[in-house]
Structures are given as structure tokens and as C-alpha cells.
Scaffold this active site. Structure first.
Site, PDB file in Angstrom:
ATOM      1  N   GLU A  84      45.088  34.329  39.941  1.00  0.00           N
ATOM      2  CA  GLU A  84      44.874  34.002  41.349  1.00  0.00           C
ATOM      3  C   GLU A  84      46.149  34.227  42.161  1.00  0.00           C
ATOM      4  OE1 GLU A  84      43.201  30.086  40.757  1.00  0.00           O
ATOM      5  OE2 GLU A  84      41.159  30.882  40.778  1.00  0.00           O
ATOM      6  N   GLU A 105      36.347  35.218  37.272  1.00  0.00           N
ATOM      7  CA  GLU A 105      35.876  33.834  37.154  1.00  0.00           C
ATOM      8  C   GLU A 105      34.678  33.715  38.073  1.00  0.00           C
ATOM      9  OE1 GLU A 105      38.798  30.823  38.132  1.00  0.00           O
ATOM     10  OE2 GLU A 105      40.295  31.730  36.822  1.00  0.00           O
TER      11      GLU A 105
END
Ligand SMILES: *[C@@H]1O[C@H](CO)[C@@H](O)[C@H](O)[C@H]1NC(C)=O
Ligand SMILES: *[C@@H]1O[C@H](CO)[C@@H](O)[C@H](O)[C@H]1NC(C)=O
Length: 358
Positions: free
Chosen positions: A184, A295
Site C-alpha cells: 500500500e 487484496e
């Protein structure tokens, strides 16, 4: 009032400065095995920071031992106590649960591939995103960029884990076929639409890639962008540095927390069964690559003071039925459900400890 505070502060400083080297070391006169002074206890000449918890039911003389009256269970508790201590010393991928290589054997036996996502920053709903406490003191500069203090801190861990995992890649007869660096970290751009690069972030990703390659990782490197907005690290999107082999992003179309008020800053308050357009983003950012959701929501975590029993119905059977099929309709061909199994953090959650003592 103010003056007296000032004076006592000054006298405290003076008192400290004058006596810093002069604190007497005490013992009880019987031996010098256990000593103590102004700073700490000392055992066999070694300072000890006491970070203790009560397990009173183990004391033979304590009346509470009936609370766990099975001696075979005691080691389990003590191992958990030990795991809760501050980490220091060398890298440890060997003892107890820190040796994760058995995982590869089991996965191979069962017949699965592995997407390995070692960080060094993982988020993973852990304190400091999985960074060990010692890294968060400020002594390592701004974390997650090319600051050399931070580089020196992550390099031993990342090199070692890459070496270990390299032996288990599909290129070596194992089952790891993807290696994700960072997590991320959508920081390639200061402005993603105008493609204004962020040099310090780019150098960080290049350092991570070089380290992975130097330590034997030869499967594709990927990165999991946070949401669709960041558009980072895709070779199809730009020739800017730091690009990985294969672009991916994550998405949590329902709230990722059972406490819906926690989601206002990220996905906003999303009405049930709102579908998102991923196809356009993949077409723009990574048209020549698999449409990869590194994800995708598999549930929501239950935060402190969340609803008792969690919120399984937020992402219940109907939700799953609609969303997972919708992903395929959006042309996604690589989807990693977060999570399939949650588990529990035991003690500190970090598997790496500093290569120096603090
Ligand atoms: C980090 O990147 C910035 C931007 O390119 C550069 O100015 C700086 O010198 C780099 N730092 C290190 C330690 O290489
Ligand atoms: C989930 O929904 C079902 C069907 O409405 C209901 O029976 C069940 O109690 C709910 N579970 C929870 C934990 O709220």
C-alpha cells in the site's frame, strides 16, 4: 508559582548532572549476582529492564494455581510471555514460530501456490504496520523512503527473508510465484494524474527491488497499490523509475471495519451492494498485465469496542456471491481475498529484531 517551578527544574538538572556517574551499585552483602542502582537491576553484571506480567497461578505457594492446574499447559503460557518481550539481538528466523519455512512444505503438500508479501512494511492491521517498536523512535528518519538511516534498518531483515524465500520459488522447485515489495505504498507520484514523480519514494522502491534481486528473488515483483487513485509502479503507465513487474491494487468495497464510522476517511460511507468500476482503471494503468486485486475484501475486522461477535453479515453470503462474481466481470484474473484466515497476534507482532542492541 512559575518561578519556583523553574528553580526546581533547574535544581533537578543540576542534581542529575552532578551525580550521573556516581550512583552507587548496591547488593545485599551476600553475593553480587543480583545488584541494583539508580538505573536498573543488574544480574550477573548485565542490566535488566523488567517488563513483567503476573502469572500468579504458577507460584507453588500462591493460592491461585488452581486456575490452570495442568502443568503440561504451563509452557504454552510462558512461551507467550516470552514472545511479548521487547525484541533485540540478531535477526531470528529460527526459533519457535519465527521459522516460517515449514509453511512452504505444508503448502506444497496441499498443492497451492504462494504469493509472498514480506514488506518490510506490511500494514496487516498490526501496530506500526508491522514495523518493530525500535524503528519508531524517530532515530531512523522519515520511514518508508530512501533515508539511509531507514535503509540501513530494513536491509538486514529484507535481505535475509529474500534469501530464505528464494529457495522456495517456483523457479527453484518451490511454490512462491509472486514477491510483493512494500505494501500500500502508492507513492510514485506527487500527482498521479499529471505524473509528477516523487523521487524519494521511487528510490526507495528501487532499493527494495535491488535488494530482492541481489538476494535471489527471480519471480515477478508486484506491488499492492492502496485503492485505484495512486496508479503507481506500473510499466504500462509510465517509464518512471521504481516500476514493478506487475501492477495491482486493493479494494474494500464494504467497510473494512465492523465499526462503520471508521470508514469515512477511506471508502466513505458506502451503501450496501455498491459496485465499483475496476475495468477502466486496469485499462488505463495496466492494460498489458493481469487485472490483479492484490487484496480484496473477505470480511471486516472487529476493532476494540466493536460489535460483540463481529459483523459477519456485512460481507455475508449474498455479498460474497455478488462481489466475487463482479470482480470476474470486471476482468480480474488474480484476486487475493483478505483474509481467508485471521488468527491472533501473540505478543509483539514483528519477526525482526535490530541487528544492534538499543
Ligand atoms: C533520496 O532521494 C532524494 C530525491 O531524489 C535525494 O535528493 C536524496 O539525496 C536521496 N537520499 C539518499 C540518502 O540517497
Ligand atoms: C446474520 O443474519 C442472519 C439472517 O438475517 C441472522 O439470523 C443472524 O443472526 C445474523 N448474524 C449476526 C452475527 O448478526
Amino acid at each position: 508559582m512559575r518561578l519556583s517551578y523553574y528553580l526546581s527544574f533547574l535544581s533537578l538538572l543540576a542534581w542529575n548532572a552532578a551525580s550521573q556517574d556516581e550512583w552507587p551499585v548496591h547488593d545485599n552483602g551476600l553475593n553480587q549476582v543480583v545488584q541494583w542502582d539508580h538505573y536498573s537491576y543488574i544480574i550477573n553484571g548485565q542490566r535488566l529492564f523488567v517488563w513483567s506480567g503476573e502469572v500468579s497461578h504458577y507460584f507453588p505457594l500462591n493460592v491461585y494455581y488452581w486456575r490452570i492446574p495442568v502443568p503440561e499447559l504451563w509452557i504454552d503460557v510462558f512461551q507467550k510471555v516470552k514472545a511479548a518481550g521487547p525484541a533485540d539481538g540478531d535477526l531470528d528466523f529460527e526459533t519457535a514460530t519465527r521459522d516460517f519455512t515449514k509453511l512452504f512444505e505444508i503448502v506444497k503438500e496441499v498443492g497451492l501456490y504462494v504469493l509472498f508479501r514480506p514488506g518490510p512494511y506490511v500494514n496487516a492491521e498490526s501496530n506500526a504496520g508491522g514495523f518493530p517498536g525500535w524503528l519508531t523512535t524517530g532515530a531512523y528518519g522519515t520511514l518508508r523512503n530512501n533515508d539511509s538511516r531507514y535503509t540501513d534498518a530494513w536491509t538486514p531483515f529484507f535481505s535475509q527473508i529474500s534469501k530464505i524465500v528464494s529457495e522456495h520459488q517456483v523457479t527453484n522447485g518451490g511454490n512462491v510465484f509472486i514477491y510483493q515489495i512494500e505494501n500500500e505504498y502508492g507513492n510514485q507520484w506527487l500527482d498521479a494524474e499529471k505524473k509528477i514523480p516523487n523521487p524519494a519514494g521511487i528510490e526507495y522502491m528501487e532499493l527494495l527491488q535491488a535488494s530482492a534481486r541481489e538476494n535471489g528473488i527471480d519471480v515477478p515483483l508486484i506491488h499492492n497499490n492502496p485503492n485505484m487513485r495512486t496508479k503507481s509502479w506500473s510499466k504500462d503507465y509510465s517509464d518512471e523509475g521504481g516500476n514493478v513487474d506487475s501492477y495491482a491494487f486493493d479494494h474494500y468495497p464494504s467497510c473494512w471495519s465492523c465499526d462503520l464510522s471508521e470508514c469515512t476517511g477511506t471508502n466513505g460511507n458506502v451503501p450496501d451492494f455498491t459496485l465499483y468500476d475496476y475495468f477502466t482503471n486496469f485499462k488505463q494503468v495496466s492494460p498489458t498485465q493481469p487485472s490483479f486485486l492484490a487484496e480484496f475484501q473477505g470480511g471486516s475486522y472487529n476493532p476494540w469496542a466493536g460489535p460483540a461477535g463481529g459483523c459477519v453479515n456485512n460481507t455475508g453470503p449474498d455479498w460474497v456471491n455478488v462481489y466475487y462474481k463482479h470482480n470476474i466481470a470486471e476482468k480480474a484474473t488474480a484476486i487475493n481475498v483478505y483474509m481467508v484466515f485471521g488468527g491472533t497476534n501473540w505478543g509483539t507482532k514483528s519477526i525482526f529484531s535490530p541487528p544492534w542492541s538499543l
